[in-house]
Scaffold this active site. Structure first.
Site, short mmCIF file in Angstrom:
data_model
loop_
_atom_site.label_atom_id
_atom_site.label_comp_id
_atom_site.label_asym_id
_atom_site.label_seq_id
_atom_site.Cartn_x
_atom_site.Cartn_y
_atom_site.Cartn_z
N GLU A 331 4.07 -17.02 -6.44
CA GLU A 331 4.58 -15.65 -6.38
C GLU A 331 5.94 -15.61 -5.65
O GLU A 331 6.89 -14.98 -6.12
CB GLU A 331 3.56 -14.75 -5.66
CG GLU A 331 3.80 -13.28 -5.90
CD GLU A 331 2.79 -12.39 -5.17
OE1 GLU A 331 1.79 -12.93 -4.64
OE2 GLU A 331 3.01 -11.18 -5.14
N GLY A 371 0.90 -5.29 -1.55
CA GLY A 371 -0.15 -4.59 -0.84
C GLY A 371 -1.02 -5.54 -0.03
O GLY A 371 -1.46 -5.22 1.08
N1 ADP Z 1 6.83 4.50 -4.38
C1 ADP Z 1 6.33 3.72 -3.44
N2 ADP Z 1 6.56 3.99 -2.16
C2 ADP Z 1 6.06 3.19 -1.22
N3 ADP Z 1 5.34 2.11 -1.43
C3 ADP Z 1 5.07 1.80 -2.68
C4 ADP Z 1 5.56 2.56 -3.76
N4 ADP Z 1 5.16 2.00 -4.91
C5 ADP Z 1 4.46 0.89 -4.56
N5 ADP Z 1 4.38 0.79 -3.23
C6 ADP Z 1 3.76 -0.28 -2.45
O1 ADP Z 1 4.14 -1.49 -3.02
C7 ADP Z 1 3.09 -2.44 -2.85
C8 ADP Z 1 2.82 -3.08 -4.18
O2 ADP Z 1 1.97 -4.11 -3.98
P1 ADP Z 1 1.20 -4.81 -5.17
O3 ADP Z 1 2.19 -5.47 -6.03
O4 ADP Z 1 0.25 -3.86 -5.82
O5 ADP Z 1 0.35 -5.84 -4.35
P2 ADP Z 1 0.40 -7.42 -4.28
O6 ADP Z 1 1.77 -7.81 -4.70
O7 ADP Z 1 0.14 -7.76 -2.85
O8 ADP Z 1 -0.67 -7.92 -5.17
C9 ADP Z 1 1.90 -1.70 -2.32
O9 ADP Z 1 1.79 -1.94 -0.95
C10 ADP Z 1 2.25 -0.25 -2.56
O10 ADP Z 1 1.73 0.58 -1.54
MG MG Z 2 3.17 -7.31 -6.03
#
Ligand code: ADP
Ligand code: MG
Length: 668
Positions: A331, A371
Site C-alpha cells: 500500500e 482509517g
Molecule cells: N471528506 C472527508 N473528510 C475527512 N476525512 C475523510 C473524508 N473522506 C474520507 N475520510 C477519511 O479518510 C480515511 C479513508 O480511509 P480508508 O481508505 O477507508 O481506510 P484504509 O486506507 O485504512 O483501509 C478514513 O479515515 C476516513 O475517515
Molecule cells: Mg485507504
C-alpha cells in the site's frame, strides 16, 4: 716373375678397393645407419661391418671425394632469425638465387637457379638463369608468378617487398570503393531526412481499481492513449465512483451484501467504457487495512467477503484480475509510485521525442493515512538498514531504494478508537468520560461491544458488550494533544535516532512529501492545505479545538460525519508527523494534497500501473518512422553497400589473376 713387393702391393690395392667398395656400400645404402650422415656415424658403421677401424684421415679423404657428403653436409649457424607468420597461400614467397657457375658448362650455360617457395604451402618453384641481370631475374620471376600466382609479399636477402598488383585489380578496387562511398552517403541522407516520430493510430485504453478501504470503497477508472502506454504521466483518472455504505470489511456478518454494494459503481463503469473494449479492460480489487484487521480477527469471514465481491465483479463483462488484500508495504509503495508517476519524477518524454531523466531525480515521498493504517514511503538519503522495510523497484532503467512502513491500527479511525479506550481507562469510574478533543457540547454514546470490536484495542477480561459509555467533549486542545501522545509509544525510539514511533526503524525523512487521504481531508478542512507554517498549523488547530460544538454546527453542516473528529485527527496528524516521523526541521517539505494532474493520489494508480506493466523496468524505446518508399530505398542502399564491401574483401583476398601481375625489377 712377380716380386714379393709387387705381390704385397697387389694385395694392398685389392684390400683398398674392397674397403672402398664397402665404404661406398655403407654410405650410399639409405637403410644403413652410417649412410648419408656425418663422419662419426659413418666411421662407426664401417667398424661394425668390417671389424676394422679406419683412421680419421682416411675417412675424411674418402668423404671429401663424395658429392653427397660435401653438398649436403648440414651447416649449423647460430644466428637469430625473424619469425614469419603466414596465414594463407601466396601471403609470402621466399626467393633466393643459387650459384651454379661451376657447373655452367654441363648445364647449357645456365649459371644460376632462382628458387622460390610459398611460405604457407611450401610449394617450391625453380627457374634457371644465364646471368643474374635485373631483366633475366625479372623474366624468371614473372614465369614463376604465372605458375604460382602473385604473392602479397616476397622475401629476399634484400628485404621484404610487396608485389605491385595489377592495374585491372587496382581499377576494380578503386571503382568499388567509390561506388561504396556514394551508396553509403545516399543511405545516410535517406536515414537522416524526412524521419519523424511515429504517432501510430491508437485508441484509448481503460483500467479500473476498486479501493476497498476500511471506511469506504471507491472505484477509480483510468484511461490512457494506447500508443503511449509506456510514457510516464499519460494515465489519467477518468472518473471515481464512491460505493454506498461502509467498507467491505463491515460486511463480515453478511458477505453477499459486500458484493452487492459494488453494483452501482460497476454499472457506471459499464457506461463509461465503450462496449467493444470492455473485455480487454482490466479490473482489480485491492482491500487495505480494514480487511487486514478482519483477516486477523476472522480469516473465514475475510475470505467469504473476498469471494462475494469476486463473484459480483465476475458477472460483468470486464477483464477481472482478482480481489486480494494488499500488505501494508504494498500500500505504501504503490502510493509512492502513484505520486512519482504523476509528477513525472521517474522519467520525462520531451517534445523532441527523447526520454530524459529529470535533473537531480527529485523523488517525492508519500504519506498516506487511512482509517485503519497509516503508511510512509520515501527514498532516504542513506541506505535502508532494515531489509524488512526496504524495496528496490527498477523503473525506466533506474534502481530505486525505497523505505516503507505501514502502521496497522494507526489509521485515523483506529487511532480515535484507541484514544477512546485510553480515555475510558484513565477515567476510572468517572462518568461521563471527558474527551478533551471533542468540542464542548458534543456527546458520544456507544456500547462497549462496539468500542472493543477491533484487534487494535485491548479488551478488558470481562465486560458487558451491551453496556453503554458516554464521552463528553471539553474542548481542551493541550490535553487532547497529550492524551493522543499516550496512544503511541514515543519513548521506544529515544535511544535509536533512526526510528519512527512504537520502536519502528525509520531512516531520517528526506526530500519533499505529499500527504494525502486523511492528512489532506483534515488539513484542507482547517484551511491548512496545501502548505502552512508550523506555527500557523498549531495556532489554527488550537483555535479550532477550543470552539464549542454549537458554533461548529452553525458554521458547518451538522451532517458532516467527520466534523466531530477534525480536532482529534488534526492533533493526531501533528503527533505522527512531528513526534513520530520527525518532520520538525522539514515541516515545509510536506504538501497536503489530494490530487496531482487531476488524478487522486492513492495507491490504486500505482497498483494498476504495476500489474498492467505500464511502468517498464527499462527505459522505453523511442520509435522513429519513415515513409515506406524511403525505408525501401534505405534498405536497398544499405544492402548494396554491404554487398560492395564483401566484393572489396573478395578482391583483396581471393582474386589473384595469373598473368596479370607484373614485376618491374628485383634484386636478390
Ligand atoms: N471528506 C472527508 N473528510 C475527512 N476525512 C475523510 C473524508 N473522506 C474520507 N475520510 C477519511 O479518510 C480515511 C479513508 O480511509 P480508508 O481508505 O477507508 O481506510 P484504509 O486506507 O485504512 O483501509 C478514513 O479515515 C476516513 O475517515
Ligand atoms: Mg485507504
Amino acid at each position: 716373375m712377380i716380386s714379393l713387393f709387387e705381390i704385397i702391393m697387389l694385395l694392398y690395392i685389392r684390400e683398398a678397393r674392397r674397403m672402398a667398395e664397402k665404404m661406398k656400400n655403407i654410405y650410399y645404402t639409405p637403410s644403413n645407419p652410417g649412410s648419408y650422415g656425418g663422419k662419426e656415424r659413418f666411421q662407426r658403421a664401417i667398424a661394425e661391418e668390417t671389424v676394422s677401424r679406419l683412421g680419421d684421415v682416411q675417412v675424411n679423404e674418402w668423404l671429401a671425394e663424395q658429392d653427397a657428403y660435401t653438398l649436403h653436409k648440414p651447416v649449423r649457424k647460430q644466428f637469430s632469425r625473424n619469425i614469419v607468420f603466414s596465414t594463407h597461400p601466396r601471403s609470402q614467397f621466399q626467393a633466393d638465387l643459387c650459384d651454379m657457375q661451376a657447373l655452367a658448362d654441363e648445364n647449357d650455360g645456365n649459371r644460376y637457379m632462382l628458387t622460390v617457395i610459398d611460405v604457407f604451402s611450401k610449394i617450391a618453384f625453380v627457374r634457371v638463369l644465364k646471368n643474374k641481370s635485373g631483366a633475366e631475374v625479372t623474366r624468371a620471376f614473372d614465369s614463376i608468378l604465372k605458375e604460382g600466382g602473385a604473392p602479397k609479399k616476397v622475401q629476399t636477402d634484400g628485404g621484404v617487398f610487396g608485389i605491385k598488383i595489377s592495374m585491372v585489380k587496382q581499377v576494380a578496387l578503386a571503382a568499388v570503393v567509390v561506388v561504396m562511398g556514394c551508396v553509403g552517403i545516399i543511405a545516410l541522407i535517406l536515414t537522416l531526412v524526412q524521419h519523424h516520430l511515429v504517432d501510430l493510430p491508437h485508441r484509448m485504453q481503460y483500467g479500473m481499481v476498486f479501493d476497498a478501504g476500511s471506511t469506504h470503497t471507491s472505484l477509480y477508472m483510468y484511461r490512457w492513449p494506447g500508443n503511449k502506454e509506456n510514457n510516464t504521466g499519460v494515465v489519467s483518472q477518468m472518473l471515481v465512483c464512491d460505493v454506498d455504505g461502509d467498507g467491505i470489511s463491515s460486511y463480515a456478518q453478511d458477505p453477499p451484501a459486500a458484493g452487492l454494494s459494488l453494483r452501482k459503481c460497476l454499472e457506471s463503469a459499464l457506461a463509461a467504457v465503450p462496449a467493444n473494449q470492455r473485455r480487454e479492460t482490466p479490473v482489480y480489487l485491492g482491500a487495505t487495512a480494514g480487511m487486514r484487521l478482519l483477516q486477523l480477527q476472522n480469516p473465514t469471514q475475510s475470505d467469504q467477503v473476498l469471494e462475494q465481491v469476486t463473484k459480483v465483479i465476475q458477472g460483468y463483462p470486464f477483464d477481472f484480475r482478482g480481489a486480494r488484500i494488499l500488505s501494508g508495504m504494498e500500500e505504501g509503495a504503490y502510493g509512492w509510485i502513484t505520486i512519482n508517476y504523476l509528477q513525472e519524477s521517474f522519467i520525462k518524454h520531451t517534445f523532441e521525442g527523447e526520454w530524459v531523466s529529470p535533473k537531480g531525480r527529485k523523488i517525492w515521498g508519500a504519506l498516506d493515512m487511512g482509517g485503519s493504517s497509516t503508511q510512509i514511503a520515501f527514498t532516504p538519503g542513506q541506505p535502508v538498514q532494515d531489509p524488512a522495510s526496504a524495496l528496490g523497484p527498477k523503473l525506466y532503467g533506474y534502481q530505486y531504494e525505497v523505505y516503507t512502513h505501514s502502521y496497522l491500527c494507526y489509521g485515523k479511525e483506529q487511532a480515535m478508537r484507541q484514544l477512546l479506550v485510553h480515555l475510558l481507562k484513565m477515567s476510572r469510574s468517572t462518568r461521563p468520560v471527558k474527551h478533551p478533543c471533542y468540542h464542548l457540547g458534543y456527546n458520544l454514546t456507544l456500547t462497549l461491544g462496539d468500542l472493543y470490536d477491533s484487534p487494535c484495542v485491548a479488551r478488558p477480561v470481562t465486560f458487558d458488550p451491551a453496556s453503554e459509555v458516554t464521552f463528553t467533549g471539553t474542548s481542551e486542545p493541550l490535553r487532547c494533544l497529550n492524551q493522543i501522545k499516550n496512544i503511541m509509544n514515543l519513548t521506544a525510539c529515544s535511544l535509536a535516532p533512526a526510528c519512527g514511533f512504537n520502536g519502528v526503524y525509520q531512516p531520517p525523512v528526506s526530500g519533499n512529501f505529499f500527504a494525502f487521504s486523511t492528512y489532506y481531508y483534515t488539513f484542507d478542512f482547517l484551511g491548512l492545505a496545501p502548505q502552512s507554517s508550523l506555527s500557523q498549523a498549531t495556532t489554527t488547530i488550537d483555535t479550532f479545538c477550543k470552539r464549542t460544538w454549537d458554533s461548529l454546527k452553525t458554521e458547518y453542516s451538522e451532517k458532516d460525519k467527520y466534523l466531530r473528529d477534525y480536532c482529534a485527527s488534526a492533533n493526531y496528524i501533528m503527533t505522527v508527523l512531528l513526534d513520530g516521523y520527525k518532520f520538525n526541521q522539514t515541516w515545509g517539505n510536506i504538501y497536503f494534497q489530494r490530487q496531482v494532474a487531476d488524478t487522486d493520489i492513492s495507491w490504486t494508480l500505482g497498483y494498476m500501473l504495476n500489474l498492467t506493466n505500464l511502468i517498464p523496468s527499462e527505459r522505453p524505446l523511442v520509435m522513429t518512422g519513415v515513409q515506406h518508399g524511403q525505408w525501401a530505398a534505405e534498405v536497398f542502399f544499405i544492402a548494396f553497400a554491404v554487398f560492395l564491401s564483401l566484393m572489396v574483401l573478395a578482391i583483396l583476398l581471393l582474386w589473384n589473376p595469373r598473368g596479370n601481375t607484373t614485376i618491374d625489377a628485383i634484386t636478390l
